[in-house]
Motif scaffolding. Structure first.
Motif, PDB file in Angstrom:
ATOM      1  N   UNK A   1       0.791  -1.347  -0.063  1.00  0.00           N
ATOM      2  CA  UNK A   1       0.056   0.070  -0.024  1.00  0.00           C
ATOM      3  C   UNK A   1       0.935   1.330  -0.064  1.00  0.00           C
ATOM      4  N   UNK A   2       1.852   1.084  -0.729  1.00  0.00           N
ATOM      5  CA  UNK A   2       2.710   2.455  -0.967  1.00  0.00           C
ATOM      6  C   UNK A   2       2.294   3.393  -1.980  1.00  0.00           C
ATOM      7  N   UNK A   3       2.556   4.578  -1.591  1.00  0.00           N
ATOM      8  CA  UNK A   3       2.125   5.731  -2.726  1.00  0.00           C
ATOM      9  C   UNK A   3       3.418   6.062  -3.645  1.00  0.00           C
ATOM     10  N   UNK A   4       3.617   4.879  -4.399  1.00  0.00           N
ATOM     11  CA  UNK A   4       4.652   5.309  -5.291  1.00  0.00           C
ATOM     12  C   UNK A   4       4.111   4.943  -7.021  1.00  0.00           C
ATOM     13  N   UNK A   5       3.998   5.968  -7.635  1.00  0.00           N
ATOM     14  CA  UNK A   5       3.265   6.107  -9.112  1.00  0.00           C
ATOM     15  C   UNK A   5       4.338   5.080 -10.014  1.00  0.00           C
ATOM     16  N   UNK A   6       3.634   4.735 -10.967  1.00  0.00           N
ATOM     17  CA  UNK A   6       4.102   3.848 -12.070  1.00  0.00           C
ATOM     18  C   UNK A   6       5.287   4.976 -12.716  1.00  0.00           C
ATOM     19  N   UNK A   7       4.905   5.997 -12.893  1.00  0.00           N
ATOM     20  CA  UNK A   7       5.798   7.130 -13.451  1.00  0.00           C
ATOM     21  C   UNK A   7       7.311   7.299 -12.848  1.00  0.00           C
ATOM     22  N   UNK A   8       7.299   6.724 -11.624  1.00  0.00           N
ATOM     23  CA  UNK A   8       8.673   6.921 -10.770  1.00  0.00           C
ATOM     24  C   UNK A   8       9.501   6.080 -11.272  1.00  0.00           C
ATOM     25  N   UNK A   9       9.171   4.897 -12.071  1.00  0.00           N
ATOM     26  CA  UNK A   9       9.981   3.856 -12.420  1.00  0.00           C
ATOM     27  C   UNK A   9      10.711   4.357 -13.912  1.00  0.00           C
ATOM     28  N   UNK A  10      11.667   5.343 -13.624  1.00  0.00           N
ATOM     29  CA  UNK A  10      12.273   5.849 -14.899  1.00  0.00           C
ATOM     30  C   UNK A  10      13.171   4.887 -15.201  1.00  0.00           C
ATOM     31  N   UNK A  11      13.245   4.710 -16.590  1.00  0.00           N
ATOM     32  CA  UNK A  11      14.458   3.780 -17.233  1.00  0.00           C
ATOM     33  C   UNK A  11      14.533   2.580 -16.638  1.00  0.00           C
ATOM     34  N   UNK A  12      13.410   2.061 -16.178  1.00  0.00           N
ATOM     35  CA  UNK A  12      13.371   0.697 -15.500  1.00  0.00           C
ATOM     36  C   UNK A  12      14.197   0.565 -14.210  1.00  0.00           C
ATOM     37  N   UNK A  13      14.373   1.717 -13.670  1.00  0.00           N
ATOM     38  CA  UNK A  13      15.127   1.910 -12.389  1.00  0.00           C
ATOM     39  C   UNK A  13      14.236   1.940 -11.158  1.00  0.00           C
ATOM     40  N   UNK A  14      14.201   1.179 -10.270  1.00  0.00           N
ATOM     41  CA  UNK A  14      13.197   1.172  -9.128  1.00  0.00           C
ATOM     42  C   UNK A  14      13.636   2.716  -8.242  1.00  0.00           C
ATOM     43  N   UNK A  15      12.641   3.332  -7.913  1.00  0.00           N
ATOM     44  CA  UNK A  15      12.873   4.140  -7.123  1.00  0.00           C
ATOM     45  C   UNK A  15      13.223   4.007  -5.673  1.00  0.00           C
TER      46      UNK A  15
END
Length: 893
Positions: free
Chosen positions: A435-449
């Motif tokens: 249930x973490x508020x991490x958007x799909x868009x945060x996964x830039x260049x396939x790198x996990x934020x």
């Protein structure tokens, strides 16, 4: 022997039965239950009766195993003193960042472990939120031995509380840039965070026991009130296979160390597969710990199991859980519900009936995820019970799923210890689960934020408030501002410097006398911690027994057999000596606790650990590295040293190689003194460097290793101006005949070998007209260390000549080095000696014989040295080659 009807006599037959009729009635009652209600009911009644007797204080052997259920029932669990929902959010962030850190690092191939912390997260988070005392409150706080493979989770928490940044996390396992994080708990690499190095598995649990014991030692001696400190050791069930993990369980129980808790993460997996594939590791560990006298708390099942246990009116579920081997239970965690219904519940009719009352969702929850170690409330109850228990240490056996919350690709898989990353889709699934508020868009260049709720978020504020209430951040290492110890009075050192005259004295005895005098010093004497594994009398230390006392928390509850003797065996609650019995590993664990007390408790102690030389570095070398990792200080003394000094003991006792092993440890300053006055100079300088005012650029986080001998010899008075040479490792002790044109060479000798070199000096002069200067090489290792530093300076463009090169500069003739050690020991310095180099040593296995015969066998006796010296000179054309043959014949070689 058997009785007349062929039956073996039982223990009960040897005890008088005051009421045989009553005994028969009890036996008949048990037989009736077994016949009418079944053997399982009879066994249940017997277990409950034994448990009741134990709780009532009836003197009976303890029940070693209990049912495969939680020790604390749900109805007895205390409410958590905190915000459970908030703590769940904090734990979710830490789970995420731990996995993200390792996954991001996998781009560079540096490795890391994800699954361990995933299984143990609540074991740590519950402690951090409610139990682990920090260093900023009263006392010393708690001591935390963190499971090495769980380090990413600890870094993730330090990131959440603001002690680490994203840059730190991105340099996990990449330390050379100066902003990195060591892979595992490592005080030398991250000294403000880690107190104890634990990833050399087995050493953590051993050290935790002796740390808890040393806490009591400090209190017993009136050094510091440590009653508020608790030792928590976090271990994996696979780690318990290491012999050191369980080596001191009886000590902890015997000394009633209720300031100690083991938390064993029972995820049922080793690094490559199940811990006990065909058995049950939890039950095995319970029996082992209970048999050793520990309080055992089992936290196995989550709250989802409550309904199942309530429906188990016939006890079939508990029986089935007890009989299913661990590897099969791991399989249940990865298979569908149909498989579980068939293979688990289908084992007997009562279970099949129970299963009909359960939904597929309930069975899946129970067998796939619901473990006691994954629920804060159950972990909290276990920790509360551990702290409440008095009179014995506690072990918490917490069952978890390795790789929990990482997805089906990780959970309970045999290979998950080697799996270093999650895919983007797996991270998104984990995000949704947590249930973490991490958007799909945060996964830039396939790198996990990385994820962080914000420095002023409710989560971070809550975390800070909880830690403030508990005394500051944890884990944390604090080197308290402890003032340098004052220099002891010169009187103790002067006694050795003046020599022994005609009286013979072994260097072992010289060291013991020095320490005995130093322990009388009014300011620093109480700081000494003598440690010996049983053979104190071998080293002449029995004189310390009545004066210093042997530490025992019970004092002396008996009248010693030697009470009428001057040096009687005295135990005391405030005793200064730690006499550990035959356990070098235990003695080293003692030493480490004392050697790091300056950081753990802000109390500087001066441990000296004296042992049979062969059983030091060879047996406990891994702990010597642990000592170095933990920045320990003190004196380690290999007594009865050398390969030829022990008459008759043979190869198993003959140490000719410990200096070679010791040379591999950067924190160990290794000395092989020949004379009593050299010991005085070395110990005095060691006290200054480690506990006083170290010189600029001098590392004080070191320890000293001295080898001393049991061969009595007259001890000369200290010559003038040799102190620097003693400390640096080499000085000229006795010059050969001067003013002649005789051939000349340099004899370098360490330890007891200097006496052979001095005799060879006389043989060379009297029989062969050869002059030899004899040098005392107090430390081959320090000579090498200085030379390596000089080489490094040259690479930086600095002109620096190694000490050994400088001190031997211009010395005529070749150099011949000799010691009671392997030739590789003196050969460490050969490349920095400009003269022709040769060495003699005791390579090979030892043997039982007289000292003279053993030295002749190894070719290090005075006659062999003489022949070797002539051979060197003959190769240079300075003596006839025939002289070598003649010498061999003359000396019978």
């Amino acid at each position: 022997m058997t009785d007349p009807v062929g039956k073996l006599p039982s223990e009960l037959d040897q005890l008088p039965d005051r009421d045989a009729e009553e005994t028969a009635e009890w036996a008949a009652s048990l037989d009736a239950v077994a016949e009418h209600a079944g053997p399982h009911r009879a066994a249940y009644l017997m277990r409950r009766t034994l448990q009741h007797a134990e709780q009532a204080g009836v003197a009976l052997p303890r029940l070693l195993e209990t049912d495969y259920v939680n020790t604390i029932p749900t109805s007895a669990e205390p409410a958590i003193d905190g915000d459970e929902e908030m703590e769940a959010r904090i734990t979710a962030w830490n789970r995420w960042n731990a996995a993200a850190m390792v996954t991001r690092g996998s781009r560079f191939g540096v490795g890391g472990h994800i699954a361990t912390f995933a299984s143990a997260a609540w074991l740590y988070e519950t402690g951090f939120n409610h139990f682990f005392r920090g260093k900023e409150g009263d006392g010393s706080g708690d001591q935390l031995y963190i499971q090495g493979h769980a380090s990413p989770g600890i870094y993730a928490r330090a990131f959440l509380d603001g002690r680490l940044t994203e840059a730190h996390l991105d340099n996990f396992r990449q330390e050379s840039g100066g902003n990195g994080l060591p892979s595992y708990p490592h005080p030398r690499r991250l000294p403000w965070l880690w107190e104890f190095p634990t990833v050399s598995m087995g050493l953590g649990p051993l050290s935790a026991i002796y740390q808890a014991r040393f806490n009591r030692y400090l209190q017993g001696r009136g050094i510091k009130d440590t009653s508020g400190s608790h030792v928590w050791a976090f271990l994996g069930d696979g780690e318990m296979d290491e012999p050191e993990s369980t080596a001191a369980l009886a000590l902890a129980s015997r000394e009633r160390l209720d300031n100690l808790t083991f938390v064993i993460n029972c995820n049922l997996q080793r690094l490559d597969g199940p811990v006990r594939a065909n058995f049950k590791i939890v039950q095995e560990l319970e029996a082992q710990f209970r048999g050793a006298g520990w309080n055992v708390v089992k936290t196995l099942w989550g709250s989802a199991w409550d309904e199942l246990f309530q429906l188990d009116t016939a006890g079939a579920l508990v029986r089935r859980l007890r009989e299913v081997p661990d590897a099969q239970f791991q399989t249940y965690a990865t298979r569908d519900v149909a498989y579980i219904r068939e293979h688990f519940f289908g084992a007997e009719p009562a279970l099949a009936e129970l299963a009909k009352l359960l939904t597929d969702a309930k069975i899946a929850e129970c067998f796939h995820t619901s473990r006691g170690g994954h629920e804060a409330r159950k972990v909290y109850a276990a920790y509360r019970a551990a702290l409440a228990h008095k009179g014995a240490p506690t072990v918490i056996l917490a069952q978890t799923v390795k790789g929990f919350t990482l997805g089906k690709g990780f959970e309970s898989k045999n290979a998950n210890h080697q799996m270093k990353k999650l895919t983007t889709d797996e991270f998104k699934g984990m995000r949704d689960l947590l249930g973490l508020p991490i958007a799909d868009s945060a996964f830039a260049d396939g790198l996990v934020p990385y994820g962080h709720p914000g420095a002023d978020s409710p989560e971070v504020r809550y975390l800070a408030e909880r830690r403030a209430a508990l005394g500051g951040p944890a884990p944390a290492r604090r080197t308290h501002p402890v003032p340098a110890l004052p220099e002891p009075e010169e009187r103790a050192f002067a006694a050795l410097k003046k020599g022994s005259g005609k009286q013979e004295m072994a260097t072992t005895m010289a060291f013991v006398r020095l320490v005995k005098d130093l322990m009388r010093d009014k300011t620093t004497g109480k700081r000494w911690v003598p440690i010996v594994p049983d053979e104190a009398r071998t080293f002449g230390m029995e004189s310390l027994f009545p004066s210093a006392g042997i530490y025992s928390p019970l004092g002396q509850t008996y009248e010693p057999v030697d009470r009428d003797q001057l040096m009687y065996y005295k135990e005391a609650a405030d005793g200064q000596i730690l006499n550990e019995g035959i356990t070098e590993a235990g003695a080293m664990a003692d030493f480490i606790a004392a050697a790091t007390s300056y950081a753990t408790h802000g109390e500087t102690m001066i441990p000296f650990y004296i042992f049979y030389s062969m059983f030091g570095w060879q047996r406990t070398g891994d702990q010597m590295w642990q000592l170095a990792d933990q920045l320990g200080k003190g004196f380690i003394v290999g007594a009865t040293a050398g390969r030829t000094t022990l008459t008759g003991e043979g190869l198993q006792h003959a140490d000719g190689h410990s200096h070679l092993i010791a040379a591999t440890n950067p924190a160990s300053l290794n000395y092989d003194p020949a004379f009593a006055y050299e010991i005085a100079v070395i110990v005095k300088d060691g006290l200054r460097r480690m506990y006083g005012e170290a010189a600029p650029g001098e590392d004080s986080d070191v320890f000293y290793y001295l080898t001393v001998y049991n061969e009595p010899k007259p001890q000369p008075a200290m010559p003038e101006g040799v102190e620097e040479g003693i400390v640096k490792g080499l000085y000229r002790f006795k010059e050969g005949a001067t003013g002649t044109d005789a051939p000349r060479l340099q004899l370098l000798a360490s330890g007891t070998a200097i006496h052979w070199a001095l005799q060879a000096q006389e043989l060379l002069a009297n029989d062969w007209n050869v002059a030899a200067d004899v040098w005392s090489a107090t430390s081959w290792g320090e000579l090498r260390r200085d030379a390596l530093e000089a080489d490094e300076a040259l690479l930086r463009g600095e002109e620096r000549v190694p000490y050994v090169t400088r001190v031997l500069e211009g010395a005529p003739g070749p150099v011949l080095a000799v010691s009671d050690w392997m030739r590789q020991v003196p050969d460490q310095i050969s490349q920095w000696v400009e003269q022709d180099w040769s060495s003699l040593g005791t390579d090979g296995f030892g043997l039982s014989d007289t000292r003279e015969a053993a030295r002749r066998h190894f070719g290090v006796d005075p006659q062999s040295i003489t022949v070797a010296a002539l051979a060197q000179l003959a190769r240079r054309g300075e003596v006839p080659a025939s002289a070598v043959k003649e010498a061999r014949e003359r000396y019978g070689l």
